[in-house]
Design an enzyme around this catalytic site. Structure first.
Site, short mmCIF file in Angstrom:
data_model
loop_
_atom_site.label_atom_id
_atom_site.label_comp_id
_atom_site.label_asym_id
_atom_site.label_seq_id
_atom_site.Cartn_x
_atom_site.Cartn_y
_atom_site.Cartn_z
CE1 TYR A 189 -10.38 28.96 2.01
CE2 TYR A 189 -9.13 28.60 -0.19
CZ TYR A 189 -9.94 29.28 0.82
OH TYR A 189 -10.70 30.30 0.02
CB THR A 200 -11.82 30.27 -3.37
OG1 THR A 200 -10.65 30.22 -4.00
CG2 THR A 200 -12.15 28.77 -2.94
CG ASP A 201 -9.01 30.77 -8.12
OD1 ASP A 201 -8.88 30.27 -6.92
OD2 ASP A 201 -8.32 31.08 -8.87
CD GLU A 202 -6.77 28.12 -3.21
OE1 GLU A 202 -6.70 27.06 -2.57
OE2 GLU A 202 -6.28 29.24 -2.98
CE LYS A 218 -14.84 29.57 0.42
NZ LYS A 218 -15.49 30.34 1.25
P1 NAD Z 1 -10.00 36.76 6.01
O1 NAD Z 1 -9.51 35.46 6.58
O2 NAD Z 1 -9.21 37.99 5.71
O3 NAD Z 1 -11.26 37.07 6.73
C1 NAD Z 1 -12.47 36.15 7.13
C2 NAD Z 1 -13.25 36.75 8.05
O4 NAD Z 1 -14.14 35.75 8.68
C3 NAD Z 1 -12.57 37.29 9.28
O5 NAD Z 1 -12.85 38.54 9.78
C4 NAD Z 1 -12.91 36.44 10.53
O6 NAD Z 1 -12.82 36.79 11.70
C5 NAD Z 1 -14.04 35.80 10.08
N1 NAD Z 1 -14.52 34.58 10.66
C6 NAD Z 1 -13.83 33.53 10.70
N2 NAD Z 1 -14.32 32.40 11.13
C7 NAD Z 1 -15.60 33.09 11.45
C8 NAD Z 1 -16.75 32.43 12.56
N3 NAD Z 1 -16.66 31.17 12.98
N4 NAD Z 1 -17.80 33.10 12.46
C9 NAD Z 1 -17.72 34.65 12.04
N5 NAD Z 1 -16.59 35.03 11.48
C10 NAD Z 1 -15.68 34.20 11.33
O7 NAD Z 1 -10.64 36.02 4.60
P2 NAD Z 1 -10.60 36.95 2.99
O8 NAD Z 1 -9.40 36.52 2.36
O9 NAD Z 1 -11.02 38.20 3.29
O10 NAD Z 1 -11.71 35.85 2.06
C11 NAD Z 1 -13.11 36.04 2.39
C12 NAD Z 1 -13.69 35.30 1.64
O11 NAD Z 1 -13.43 35.27 0.35
C13 NAD Z 1 -13.53 33.75 2.04
O12 NAD Z 1 -14.93 32.97 2.24
C14 NAD Z 1 -12.61 33.14 1.04
O13 NAD Z 1 -12.94 31.78 1.10
C15 NAD Z 1 -13.12 33.94 -0.17
N6 NAD Z 1 -11.92 34.12 -1.06
C16 NAD Z 1 -10.74 34.79 -0.80
C17 NAD Z 1 -9.99 35.09 -1.97
C18 NAD Z 1 -8.65 35.76 -1.39
O14 NAD Z 1 -7.83 36.01 -2.52
N7 NAD Z 1 -8.43 36.19 -0.36
C19 NAD Z 1 -10.44 34.69 -3.27
C20 NAD Z 1 -11.50 34.24 -3.45
C21 NAD Z 1 -12.43 33.80 -2.28
O1 DAU Z 2 -7.31 31.57 -5.48
C1 DAU Z 2 -7.89 32.06 -4.38
C2 DAU Z 2 -7.41 31.99 -3.05
O2 DAU Z 2 -6.03 32.43 -2.85
C3 DAU Z 2 -8.29 32.10 -1.88
O3 DAU Z 2 -9.30 31.39 -2.01
C4 DAU Z 2 -7.64 32.06 -0.56
O4 DAU Z 2 -8.35 32.14 0.48
C5 DAU Z 2 -6.35 32.98 -0.58
O5 DAU Z 2 -5.53 32.61 0.71
C6 DAU Z 2 -5.19 32.53 -1.81
O6 DAU Z 2 -4.68 31.30 -1.70
P1 DAU Z 2 -3.30 30.86 -2.14
O7 DAU Z 2 -2.86 29.63 -1.54
O8 DAU Z 2 -3.15 31.19 -3.69
O9 DAU Z 2 -2.52 32.32 -1.46
P2 DAU Z 2 -1.37 32.62 -0.71
O10 DAU Z 2 -1.17 34.31 -0.61
O11 DAU Z 2 -1.09 31.95 0.39
O12 DAU Z 2 -0.09 32.09 -1.65
C7 DAU Z 2 -0.11 32.65 -3.12
C8 DAU Z 2 1.11 31.72 -3.81
O13 DAU Z 2 2.25 32.26 -3.07
C9 DAU Z 2 1.06 30.17 -3.67
O14 DAU Z 2 1.46 29.76 -4.76
C10 DAU Z 2 1.89 30.03 -2.48
C11 DAU Z 2 2.97 30.97 -2.53
N1 DAU Z 2 3.88 31.51 -1.26
C12 DAU Z 2 2.82 31.82 -0.21
C13 DAU Z 2 3.40 32.37 0.92
C14 DAU Z 2 2.21 32.88 2.13
C15 DAU Z 2 4.88 31.76 -1.18
O15 DAU Z 2 5.59 31.26 -2.03
N2 DAU Z 2 5.49 32.04 0.14
C16 DAU Z 2 4.64 32.76 1.08
O16 DAU Z 2 5.20 32.81 2.24
#
Ligand code: NAD
Ligand code: DAU
Length: 353
Positions: A159, A134-136, A163
């Site tokens: 988190y 992730t970019d975080e 990562k």
């Molecule tokens: P998600 O939470 O939707 O999915 C995570 C999956 O991992 C789920 O299916 C869960 O059951 C599985 N999992 C969790 N713990 C496990 C374990 N111990 N063993 C096996 N499986 C397990 O997450 P996502 O949003 O799809 O993110 C996927 C990946 O991409 C993550 O590594 C996250 O850090 C990264 N990522 C997410 C975003 C985003 O915006 N969502 C952006 C950049 C990177």
């Molecule tokens: O940048 C990549 C990341 O983006 C991934 O690595 C993470 O897995 C993914 O969850 C996401 O993280 P964020 O914290 O940026 O996403 P989230 O959707 O939780 O929140 C987006 C923005 O919205 C953040 O500034 C918090 C705000 N927010 C979020 C929720 C859930 C609200 O204002 N209200 C809300 O209810």
């Protein structure tokens, strides 16, 4: 006939993982795709109904924190490649329960690296461990600038710290043991099958149900949004054409202040739902800010675009409309994932926030 390559995708029942699994199963009949997932609250096999009967797809329910289980699985199946997405992914949950993030994101990643190292045993031709991050990990930006691949790591939430730690282990296994690795760091994704704890699907669900729209703080925080299918194509591109040992940033070049995004979504959904313009905006409620809330993320994807020729396929307007249409057409999916434990989660995170 050439033997099928065996690719393990972890976390394939989750949001991004399910899109990556679908892409690889459909585009690469020469690969056998093994989807390993623990099926936590975030994992859902309904996400993969359309491909579950394909001959080049197998689901494995397993937990990456189980070192012995991972070693046995890798020994039994002898994977050629790993695309590692399994993780605890929600920042707010990491604030309530950091240890779970250490277990899954750090220990789980090291278990997979150890299992790959054991079976590959120095024979690395045709092998790859691709880590999805992730970019975080780069921390937060002020009003200006973008994250590049050389931005120093500065994670701010449990988190992102977990990562960042997993990224460091992947790099360390490359340098120390020679395991062929690639890492990508992506910005915020949106699209279908996104669990409604994250901003966009939570707002879509609440708008549909005319519930308050909880915006943290003043809504001034900025995120860079990418359509999830474009993330899947980026992963495909890097997996096949990226340089071993390198990192690639992936982003949408699409920055939005949260409050502006929520208003935009309200207008789009008012139109789709035949509501009067401005009706859903009245649901916006400002709530207590997230602890340690990163102000702004923005990704410079120049390396990926210039060196590997990747680019996003949709504009934000097109991607968001597709996403809203999917949620409106799949309300049973939303109902399934928001019954039971979700209600308890919502109460603890949002009521009296
Ligand atoms: P998600 O939470 O939707 O999915 C995570 C999956 O991992 C789920 O299916 C869960 O059951 C599985 N999992 C969790 N713990 C496990 C374990 N111990 N063993 C096996 N499986 C397990 O997450 P996502 O949003 O799809 O993110 C996927 C990946 O991409 C993550 O590594 C996250 O850090 C990264 N990522 C997410 C975003 C985003 O915006 N969502 C952006 C950049 C990177
Ligand atoms: O940048 C990549 C990341 O983006 C991934 O690595 C993470 O897995 C993914 O969850 C996401 O993280 P964020 O914290 O940026 O996403 P989230 O959707 O939780 O929140 C987006 C923005 O919205 C953040 O500034 C918090 C705000 N927010 C979020 C929720 C859930 C609200 O204002 N209200 C809300 O209810």
């Amino acid at each position: 006939m050439a033997e099928q390559k065996k690719i393990l995708i972890t976390g394939g029942a989750g949001f991004i993982g399910s899109h990556v699994v679908r892409r690889f199963v459909n585009h690469y009949p020469g690969y056998h795709i093994y989807n390993l997932d623990k099926l936590t609250y975030a994992g859902n096999l309904e996400n993969l109904k359309d491909i579950e009967d394909k001959p080049n797809y197998t689901f494995i329910k397993a937990d990456i924190t189980d070192a012995d289980g991972m070693n046995k699985l890798f020994t039994d199946l002898g994977f050629d490649g790993v695309i590692h997405l399994a993780a605890e992914s929600h920042v707010d949950r990491s604030i309530s329960n950091p240890l779970e993030f250490v277990m899954t994101n750090v220990l789980g990643t090291v278990n997979l690296l150890n299992a790959a190292r054991m079976i590959w045993n120095g024979q690395f031709a045709g092998k790859l461990f691709y880590h999805v991050s992730t970019d975080e990990v780069y921390g937060q930006l002020g009003e200006e600038g973008k994250f590049t691949e050389t931005t120093p790591y500065s994670p701010n939430s449990p988190y992102s710290a977990s990562k960042a730690s997993s990224d460091h282990f992947v790099r360390a296994y490359y340098h120390t043991y020679g395991i062929p690795v690639k890492i990508s760091n992506c910005s915020n994704n949106y699209g279908s099958h996104h669990f409604p704890e994250k901003l966009i699907p939570l707002m879509i669900n609440n708008i549909m149900n005319k519930k308050p729209l909880p915006v943290y703080g003043k809504g001034e925080n900025v995120r860079d949004w990418l359509f999830v299918e474009d993330h899947a194509t980026a992963i495909d591109t890097i997996y096949h054409n990226g340089h071993t040992g390198e990192t690639y940033n992936i982003g949408g070049n699409n920055e939005w202040k949260n409050i502006e995004l929520v208003k935009f979504l309200c207008r789009l959904m008012d139109r789709k739902l035949g509501r009067e313009e401005g009706e859903s905006e009245k649901l916006i409620t400002f709530v207590t800010d997230r602890a340690g809330h990163d102000f702004r993320y923005a990704i410079d994807s120049g390396k990926l675009m210039t060196e590997l020729g990747w680019k996003p396929s949709v504009t934000f307007e097109q991607g968001l409309e597709k996403t809203v249409d999917w949620y409106l057409a799949n309300q049973d999916w939303l109902e399934h994932v928001t019954s039971g434990a979700y209600q308890k989660y919502y109460q603890s995170m949002y009521v009296n926030r």
